[in-house]
Design a protein around this motif. Structure first.
Motif, PDB file in Angstrom:
ATOM      1  N   LYS A 127       3.628   9.374  -0.744  1.00  9.18           N
ATOM      2  CA  LYS A 127       3.411   7.958  -0.287  1.00  9.18           C
ATOM      3  C   LYS A 127       3.799   6.819  -1.419  1.00  9.18           C
ATOM      4  O   LYS A 127       4.611   5.821  -0.829  1.00  9.18           O
ATOM      5  CB  LYS A 127       1.990   7.534   0.093  1.00  9.18           C
ATOM      6  N   LEU A 128       3.331   7.046  -2.529  1.00 13.54           N
ATOM      7  CA  LEU A 128       3.745   6.284  -3.599  1.00 13.54           C
ATOM      8  C   LEU A 128       5.262   6.020  -3.832  1.00 13.54           C
ATOM      9  O   LEU A 128       5.849   4.973  -4.151  1.00 13.54           O
ATOM     10  CB  LEU A 128       2.974   6.613  -4.757  1.00 13.54           C
ATOM     11  N   PHE A 129       5.924   7.117  -3.810  1.00  8.85           N
ATOM     12  CA  PHE A 129       7.352   7.142  -4.218  1.00  8.85           C
ATOM     13  C   PHE A 129       8.030   6.444  -2.866  1.00  8.85           C
ATOM     14  O   PHE A 129       8.963   5.680  -2.996  1.00  8.85           O
ATOM     15  CB  PHE A 129       8.055   8.567  -4.011  1.00  8.85           C
ATOM     16  N   GLU A 130       7.560   6.702  -1.475  1.00  6.76           N
ATOM     17  CA  GLU A 130       8.059   6.245  -0.357  1.00  6.76           C
ATOM     18  C   GLU A 130       8.214   4.539  -0.358  1.00  6.76           C
ATOM     19  O   GLU A 130       8.985   4.057  -0.011  1.00  6.76           O
ATOM     20  CB  GLU A 130       7.461   6.646   1.079  1.00  6.76           C
ATOM     21  N   GLU A 137       6.787  -6.542  -9.244  1.00  5.60           N
ATOM     22  CA  GLU A 137       6.671  -7.225  -7.750  1.00  5.60           C
ATOM     23  C   GLU A 137       6.183  -5.966  -6.793  1.00  5.60           C
ATOM     24  O   GLU A 137       6.098  -6.434  -5.771  1.00  5.60           O
ATOM     25  CB  GLU A 137       7.945  -7.726  -7.557  1.00  5.60           C
ATOM     26  N   ASN A 138       6.136  -4.943  -7.283  1.00  5.36           N
ATOM     27  CA  ASN A 138       5.480  -3.903  -6.250  1.00  5.36           C
ATOM     28  C   ASN A 138       4.117  -3.359  -6.571  1.00  5.36           C
ATOM     29  O   ASN A 138       3.493  -2.604  -5.938  1.00  5.36           O
ATOM     30  CB  ASN A 138       6.280  -2.243  -6.511  1.00  5.36           C
ATOM     31  N   ILE A 139       3.419  -4.235  -7.708  1.00  8.61           N
ATOM     32  CA  ILE A 139       2.038  -3.692  -8.138  1.00  8.61           C
ATOM     33  C   ILE A 139       1.172  -3.986  -6.593  1.00  8.61           C
ATOM     34  O   ILE A 139       0.482  -2.949  -6.479  1.00  8.61           O
ATOM     35  CB  ILE A 139       1.420  -4.849  -9.034  1.00  8.61           C
ATOM     36  N   GLU A 140       1.143  -4.931  -6.069  1.00  5.60           N
ATOM     37  CA  GLU A 140       0.387  -4.985  -4.796  1.00  5.60           C
ATOM     38  C   GLU A 140       0.497  -3.950  -3.820  1.00  5.60           C
ATOM     39  O   GLU A 140      -0.386  -3.299  -3.230  1.00  5.60           O
ATOM     40  CB  GLU A 140       0.445  -6.338  -4.141  1.00  5.60           C
ATOM     41  N   LYS A 141       1.825  -3.584  -3.666  1.00  2.55           N
ATOM     42  CA  LYS A 141       1.919  -2.556  -2.729  1.00  2.55           C
ATOM     43  C   LYS A 141       1.339  -1.104  -3.006  1.00  2.55           C
ATOM     44  O   LYS A 141       0.863  -0.217  -2.357  1.00  2.55           O
ATOM     45  CB  LYS A 141       3.725  -2.409  -2.613  1.00  2.55           C
ATOM     46  N   ILE A 162      -1.957   1.224  -1.373  1.00  2.00           N
ATOM     47  CA  ILE A 162      -2.066   2.742  -1.206  1.00  2.00           C
ATOM     48  C   ILE A 162      -2.868   3.320  -2.005  1.00  2.00           C
ATOM     49  O   ILE A 162      -3.504   4.278  -1.474  1.00  2.00           O
ATOM     50  CB  ILE A 162      -0.437   3.272  -1.527  1.00  2.00           C
ATOM     51  N   LEU A 163      -3.145   2.959  -3.378  1.00  2.21           N
ATOM     52  CA  LEU A 163      -4.215   3.593  -4.171  1.00  2.21           C
ATOM     53  C   LEU A 163      -5.465   3.644  -3.449  1.00  2.21           C
ATOM     54  O   LEU A 163      -6.206   4.438  -3.417  1.00  2.21           O
ATOM     55  CB  LEU A 163      -3.978   3.227  -5.508  1.00  2.21           C
ATOM     56  N   LEU A 164      -5.730   2.334  -2.929  1.00  5.52           N
ATOM     57  CA  LEU A 164      -6.977   2.021  -2.245  1.00  5.52           C
ATOM     58  C   LEU A 164      -7.367   2.802  -1.177  1.00  5.52           C
ATOM     59  O   LEU A 164      -8.256   3.492  -0.862  1.00  5.52           O
ATOM     60  CB  LEU A 164      -7.476   0.569  -2.144  1.00  5.52           C
ATOM     61  N   LYS A 165      -6.288   2.924  -0.386  1.00  7.51           N
ATOM     62  CA  LYS A 165      -6.375   3.545   0.944  1.00  7.51           C
ATOM     63  C   LYS A 165      -6.429   4.855   0.831  1.00  7.51           C
ATOM     64  O   LYS A 165      -7.022   5.811   1.619  1.00  7.51           O
ATOM     65  CB  LYS A 165      -4.874   3.248   1.713  1.00  7.51           C
ATOM     66  N   GLU A 166      -5.471   5.455  -0.001  1.00  2.21           N
ATOM     67  CA  GLU A 166      -5.245   6.955   0.092  1.00  2.21           C
ATOM     68  C   GLU A 166      -6.100   7.765  -1.095  1.00  2.21           C
ATOM     69  O   GLU A 166      -6.252   8.893  -0.962  1.00  2.21           O
ATOM     70  CB  GLU A 166      -3.773   7.257  -0.100  1.00  2.21           C
ATOM     71  N   THR A 167      -6.687   7.124  -2.023  1.00  3.26           N
ATOM     72  CA  THR A 167      -7.267   7.793  -3.079  1.00  3.26           C
ATOM     73  C   THR A 167      -8.617   7.406  -2.865  1.00  3.26           C
ATOM     74  O   THR A 167      -9.391   6.644  -1.992  1.00  3.26           O
ATOM     75  CB  THR A 167      -6.950   7.621  -4.559  1.00  3.26           C
TER      76      THR A 167
END
Lengths: 156, 156, 156, 156, 156, 156
Positions: B37-40, B69-73, B77-82
């Motif tokens: 997910k993070l790579f995508e 600029e990608n920090i928020e994205k 994912i980290l909050l949702k998936e971990t």
């Protein structure tokens, strides 16, 4: 922590077993707990290694050493407390050296030292961690200073 | 897999960030999924290390590199998936070398080779893994044989 | 275990520091002890990784997170309790999500659950390990069964 | 991924073998590939550990479990796809628990759950990763939410 | 092995840099070599960790510490001797304690001991490994016996 | 480094033993030394893995392979040079492929290449590390360039 410790004289133990389980669907929190349960039930040793499993999964290889008569007790805990459905094991030989326990008097109190003996000679002296830790905490000295003191007092 | 790849000429990138999360209550199964997910979503790199955490827990340190600029994205994912409630990060500098892509013709088909260039000279040649893998699978040759063939054909 | 815990609302903390020490001349026994001391003194997190050091030495990288005002306290412990003569550190940013604590009643007693909140919505629910462990031990049920029960009772 | 899976009833399998290879002259890229090849050829499990080898080399210990009749097939792949000239192995016993597969209907579709049975009782329920992943991707829900939903629906 | 060692008095060094490289297409053999090259060129420390990278690859995270003025020299070696095309780095602060070197006479010869000093007091004493090793080899005594002897002779 | 190397033709060796020791009270410095001693005394291989032991201790699992007749020599070193009082072991089978050594002439000098042979065919070619390293150091060329050159010159 071991329920039935091996004897203190030098001996070869042919009745030991290594049990292994691969785990990729369990959290670290639970694994910390499982280790304690296995020791309490009489495992001679329990340890984990980080492994690389399929589908990019960081997994854990749980290994434990126990006597043959304890296999069923260990399996029971592994099934109840981990997520595995399969447990593998194989026999091994353990050569244990003669050990004796001496008492060393430090300025802060006494410490048990486990010594390894071969041909009547001491080749190893290990201060008991729990004794040293208790002193370090009570007397507010660094743990390494307690060990250093004990080593000085031993006629190695 | 990276959404907006960095340019191919040599450059210093001051807009990169490393994000880190410690995890002790998540399974390996989920972690394999999170990496994809993070790579995508545009992470430049994602990697795990096994760490020793409190209470005898084997844990995982997740690290990822992304542009500012990608920090928020990434956080999303980290909050949702971990299972983390906290995310830490700090800036770093990346020096990327000039790279170019050449096409090498093997007996089984063509393979892209990524080359590193410094002062106009090739100092590195890496056959693309996916190309070599596709050939190995289609022609039933060992992967290492495909790489060996490509290396021979390159004027290194 | 943390002396001054961060607040429960969502916030960005710019006053955090990561301290690192490489260790190749200390035993695992002492490292188990050091981790506890650092937590007691207010470290926000402490963790180890196995590293490969020069001269074929398996070493340990000790990492810890603390607030800037705690640096001196951490250094003091690292000097006293480990074998290092040098300590390195750098600042980082921590984004902590809003968290709240709810009480879940199981058949064996109550368990605190830590929840992560974003945009007013619960995205994470973590049963407190110590509560679950106490129940598992007292009622002689598998730890994983306690967690499963708690998860069922939460409106996730 | 296993070519001939073991039976679903509880049984002791005495025909299992563990194969091991130490590798210090192969890249991570190739190792990712080798793991897939071994699974495709019928390995029951394959996993890597990071090891410290002579001359300061970070190496990889490849371990795999297979039935005795698959040894030659595994050796063939290891010789073709890795860099080893020697392969070691030893027998082990595997105790596999009774397992059955049930179908759980979630709001997004059905998920197979593998259950472990002992003395007629379910002691383990594992949602199939591939099912949950497919739902997570199709319905754009976090993977952990899919698992949580499945766990709620199971009468554990 | 360090070309320009830091001074022996206590000081804070703000001119230190950590360089990091992720490697998944290089063998352990080469990595053993690279470490030596980096030390020879003036790295203050170099160490590896095993990491989990994409596509099921066991990889290596190379980390090194050097002074800011050595960055270019380090980059040069990393490009020449590893397979990377990108190098990342960030500044850090190093607090080094006062150190002094004393000479301890054992029954087999002299050993340099590095001592850490704080507020005029010795809080650390480390026998030099190379001295102890030379004695152990020449006099055919266990290395741990040499260390034990040195520790006894130090007024810690 | 091995005192009595196995023969060069393909063979199955049933006289091999794996010895294992868990260590949580020894430093990395000593472990680097122990590895060399074991190789000098005839171990066929020695390697370490990082393990998680009780009481939050990072430990080391030392593993070594030797022929049955070397067990006593290995035990002697392990007792003298490590901190263990117990040594475990079990037999394993080693399948070694036919190997031959050829001489490759590069522009900088000759390099021995170890080749693996199966059914009369070369399936593996490994340049000898020490030869390549000597050339790299003497002629100031990157090690990877020396390997690349040797691979080109081999009729793989």
């Amino acid at each position: 922590m071991v329920s039935r410790p091996p004897p203190n004289h030098e001996h070869i133990d042919e009745e030991m077993i290594k049990i292994e389980v691969n785990l990729d669907d369990i959290s670290g929190e639970w694994l910390g707990y499982v280790m304690d349960k296995l020791f309490e039930a009489g495992a001679n040793d329990v340890y984990y290694s980080a492994i690389y499993m399929k589908k990019n999964r960081p997994g854990i290889l749980l290994q434990l050493l126990c006597s043959r008569e304890n296999i069923e007790k260990m399996k029971e805990i592994l099934l109840k407390e981990t997520t595995t459905l399969g447990i593998r094991y194989y026999p091994l030989t353990v050569h244990r050296m003669e050990r004796r326990f001496i008492n060393v008097q430090t300025e802060w109190g006494s410490v048990i030292v486990k010594q390894g003996i071969q041909h009547g000679e001491v080749f190893q002296s290990s201060p008991e961690y729990e004794d040293c830790k208790a002193i370090a905490q009570k007397h507010k000295v660094p743990l390494k200073k307690v060990y250093a003191e004990v080593w000085k007092l031993i006629d190695q």
